[in-house]
Design a protein around this motif. Structure first.
Motif, PDB file in Angstrom:
ATOM      1  N   ASN A  79     -45.596  14.666  24.564  1.00  0.00           N
ATOM      2  CA  ASN A  79     -44.453  15.574  24.447  1.00  0.00           C
ATOM      3  C   ASN A  79     -43.430  15.397  25.560  1.00  0.00           C
ATOM      4  O   ASN A  79     -42.258  15.697  25.357  1.00  0.00           O
ATOM      5  N   MET A  80     -43.832  14.896  26.716  1.00  0.00           N
ATOM      6  CA  MET A  80     -42.892  14.725  27.820  1.00  0.00           C
ATOM      7  C   MET A  80     -41.808  13.705  27.467  1.00  0.00           C
ATOM      8  O   MET A  80     -40.628  13.915  27.755  1.00  0.00           O
ATOM      9  N   ASN A  81     -42.179  12.611  26.824  1.00  0.00           N
ATOM     10  CA  ASN A  81     -41.180  11.628  26.416  1.00  0.00           C
ATOM     11  C   ASN A  81     -40.241  12.201  25.360  1.00  0.00           C
ATOM     12  O   ASN A  81     -39.045  11.892  25.345  1.00  0.00           O
ATOM     13  N   ARG A  82     -40.760  13.035  24.483  1.00  0.00           N
ATOM     14  CA  ARG A  82     -39.910  13.685  23.481  1.00  0.00           C
ATOM     15  C   ARG A  82     -38.896  14.605  24.153  1.00  0.00           C
ATOM     16  O   ARG A  82     -37.732  14.656  23.754  1.00  0.00           O
ATOM     17  N   VAL A  83     -39.333  15.322  25.182  1.00  0.00           N
ATOM     18  CA  VAL A  83     -38.435  16.219  25.906  1.00  0.00           C
ATOM     19  C   VAL A  83     -37.349  15.415  26.617  1.00  0.00           C
ATOM     20  O   VAL A  83     -36.170  15.812  26.630  1.00  0.00           O
ATOM     21  N   ILE A  84     -37.707  14.288  27.194  1.00  0.00           N
ATOM     22  CA  ILE A  84     -36.729  13.450  27.890  1.00  0.00           C
ATOM     23  C   ILE A  84     -35.675  12.930  26.924  1.00  0.00           C
ATOM     24  O   ILE A  84     -34.474  12.986  27.200  1.00  0.00           O
ATOM     25  N   PHE A  85     -36.102  12.444  25.766  1.00  0.00           N
ATOM     26  CA  PHE A  85     -35.140  11.978  24.769  1.00  0.00           C
ATOM     27  C   PHE A  85     -34.284  13.122  24.255  1.00  0.00           C
ATOM     28  O   PHE A  85     -33.072  12.982  24.093  1.00  0.00           O
ATOM     29  N   ALA A  86     -34.887  14.268  23.991  1.00  0.00           N
ATOM     30  CA  ALA A  86     -34.141  15.419  23.482  1.00  0.00           C
ATOM     31  C   ALA A  86     -33.114  15.907  24.503  1.00  0.00           C
ATOM     32  O   ALA A  86     -32.008  16.307  24.128  1.00  0.00           O
ATOM     33  N   SER A  87     -33.455  15.867  25.784  1.00  0.00           N
ATOM     34  CA  SER A  87     -32.498  16.309  26.802  1.00  0.00           C
ATOM     35  C   SER A  87     -31.300  15.365  26.852  1.00  0.00           C
ATOM     36  O   SER A  87     -30.168  15.815  27.075  1.00  0.00           O
ATOM     37  N   GLY A  88     -31.518  14.092  26.639  1.00  0.00           N
ATOM     38  CA  GLY A  88     -30.391  13.157  26.580  1.00  0.00           C
ATOM     39  C   GLY A  88     -29.449  13.488  25.441  1.00  0.00           C
ATOM     40  O   GLY A  88     -28.217  13.487  25.599  1.00  0.00           O
ATOM     41  N   PHE A  89     -30.004  13.799  24.271  1.00  0.00           N
ATOM     42  CA  PHE A  89     -29.166  14.169  23.127  1.00  0.00           C
ATOM     43  C   PHE A  89     -28.487  15.519  23.360  1.00  0.00           C
ATOM     44  O   PHE A  89     -27.344  15.725  22.954  1.00  0.00           O
ATOM     45  N   PHE A  90     -29.176  16.443  24.031  1.00  0.00           N
ATOM     46  CA  PHE A  90     -28.575  17.738  24.334  1.00  0.00           C
ATOM     47  C   PHE A  90     -27.337  17.557  25.203  1.00  0.00           C
ATOM     48  O   PHE A  90     -26.274  18.137  24.923  1.00  0.00           O
ATOM     49  N   PHE A  91     -27.431  16.745  26.259  1.00  0.00           N
ATOM     50  CA  PHE A  91     -26.286  16.547  27.134  1.00  0.00           C
ATOM     51  C   PHE A  91     -25.177  15.751  26.451  1.00  0.00           C
ATOM     52  O   PHE A  91     -24.003  15.934  26.752  1.00  0.00           O
ATOM     53  N   LEU A  92     -25.521  14.891  25.500  1.00  0.00           N
ATOM     54  CA  LEU A  92     -24.496  14.212  24.715  1.00  0.00           C
ATOM     55  C   LEU A  92     -23.718  15.217  23.873  1.00  0.00           C
ATOM     56  O   LEU A  92     -22.487  15.162  23.797  1.00  0.00           O
ATOM     57  N   ILE A  93     -24.425  16.167  23.263  1.00  0.00           N
ATOM     58  CA  ILE A  93     -23.757  17.198  22.465  1.00  0.00           C
ATOM     59  C   ILE A  93     -22.878  18.079  23.351  1.00  0.00           C
ATOM     60  O   ILE A  93     -21.758  18.437  22.973  1.00  0.00           O
ATOM     61  N   VAL A  94     -23.366  18.415  24.552  1.00  0.00           N
ATOM     62  CA  VAL A  94     -22.560  19.210  25.488  1.00  0.00           C
ATOM     63  C   VAL A  94     -21.283  18.450  25.848  1.00  0.00           C
ATOM     64  O   VAL A  94     -20.181  19.025  25.861  1.00  0.00           O
ATOM     65  N   LEU A  95     -21.386  17.159  26.116  1.00  0.00           N
ATOM     66  CA  LEU A  95     -20.219  16.342  26.435  1.00  0.00           C
ATOM     67  C   LEU A  95     -19.229  16.336  25.275  1.00  0.00           C
ATOM     68  O   LEU A  95     -18.019  16.510  25.466  1.00  0.00           O
ATOM     69  N   LEU A  96     -19.726  16.168  24.048  1.00  0.00           N
ATOM     70  CA  LEU A  96     -18.843  16.157  22.884  1.00  0.00           C
ATOM     71  C   LEU A  96     -18.185  17.517  22.671  1.00  0.00           C
ATOM     72  O   LEU A  96     -17.000  17.588  22.316  1.00  0.00           O
ATOM     73  N   LEU A  97     -18.934  18.598  22.880  1.00  0.00           N
ATOM     74  CA  LEU A  97     -18.360  19.936  22.713  1.00  0.00           C
ATOM     75  C   LEU A  97     -17.260  20.201  23.741  1.00  0.00           C
ATOM     76  O   LEU A  97     -16.217  20.782  23.406  1.00  0.00           O
ATOM     77  N   PHE A  98     -17.465  19.790  24.989  1.00  0.00           N
ATOM     78  CA  PHE A  98     -16.412  19.945  25.992  1.00  0.00           C
ATOM     79  C   PHE A  98     -15.170  19.140  25.602  1.00  0.00           C
ATOM     80  O   PHE A  98     -14.044  19.595  25.801  1.00  0.00           O
ATOM     81  N   SER A  99     -15.365  17.960  25.045  1.00  0.00           N
ATOM     82  CA  SER A  99     -14.224  17.154  24.614  1.00  0.00           C
ATOM     83  C   SER A  99     -13.475  17.821  23.460  1.00  0.00           C
ATOM     84  O   SER A  99     -12.240  17.839  23.441  1.00  0.00           O
ATOM     85  N   VAL A 100     -14.217  18.385  22.516  1.00  0.00           N
ATOM     86  CA  VAL A 100     -13.578  19.066  21.384  1.00  0.00           C
ATOM     87  C   VAL A 100     -12.806  20.293  21.857  1.00  0.00           C
ATOM     88  O   VAL A 100     -11.673  20.536  21.432  1.00  0.00           O
TER      89      VAL A 100
END
Length: 113
Positions: A79-100
């Motif tokens: 599960n730790m690797n899943r959390v690491i990958f999910a956190s990367g996608f979470f911060f990508l979504i945050v970056l896209l939302l700030f851009s929008v």
């Protein structure tokens, strides 16, 4: 004593995830099918209008999920690797939302030309 020592070492050995070839062929076929679906969706980009990007991103997200789960073996990983990958996608979504939000909050300028 030696048998107990070997038993403890066996728990620390990394075992490769052995998956059947048929699974890889099925996932590869699904990826090819989704790629064809992307091309077909592009043919209807005028009919889809504003939903064109949403459809394209949806298909891309499904393809990325298949690659992450099966080819990168996250399905069989801890599960730790899943959390690491999910956190990367979470911060990508945050970056896209700030851009929008940045683009949507800009004042409309009319060109004097």
């Amino acid at each position: 004593m030696a048998a107990a020592h070997n038993q403890n070492n066996d728990q620390n050995v990394l075992h490769p995830h052995i998956s059947p070839t048929s699974m890889y062929l099925k996932v590869g076929g699904a990826l090819f099918g989704l790629t064809i679906l992307t091309v077909i969706a592009h043919q209807f980009h005028e009919a889809l209008g504003a939903f064109n990007a949403l459809v394209a991103f949806g298909i891309a997200a499904i393809k990325a999920g298949l690659v992450l789960l099966y080819f990168m073996h996250l399905k069989d990983d801890n599960n730790m690797n899943r959390v690491i990958f999910a956190s990367g996608f979470f911060f990508l979504i945050v970056l896209l939302l700030f851009s929008v939000v940045d683009i949507a909050s800009r004042a409309l300028e009319v060109s004097p030309l």
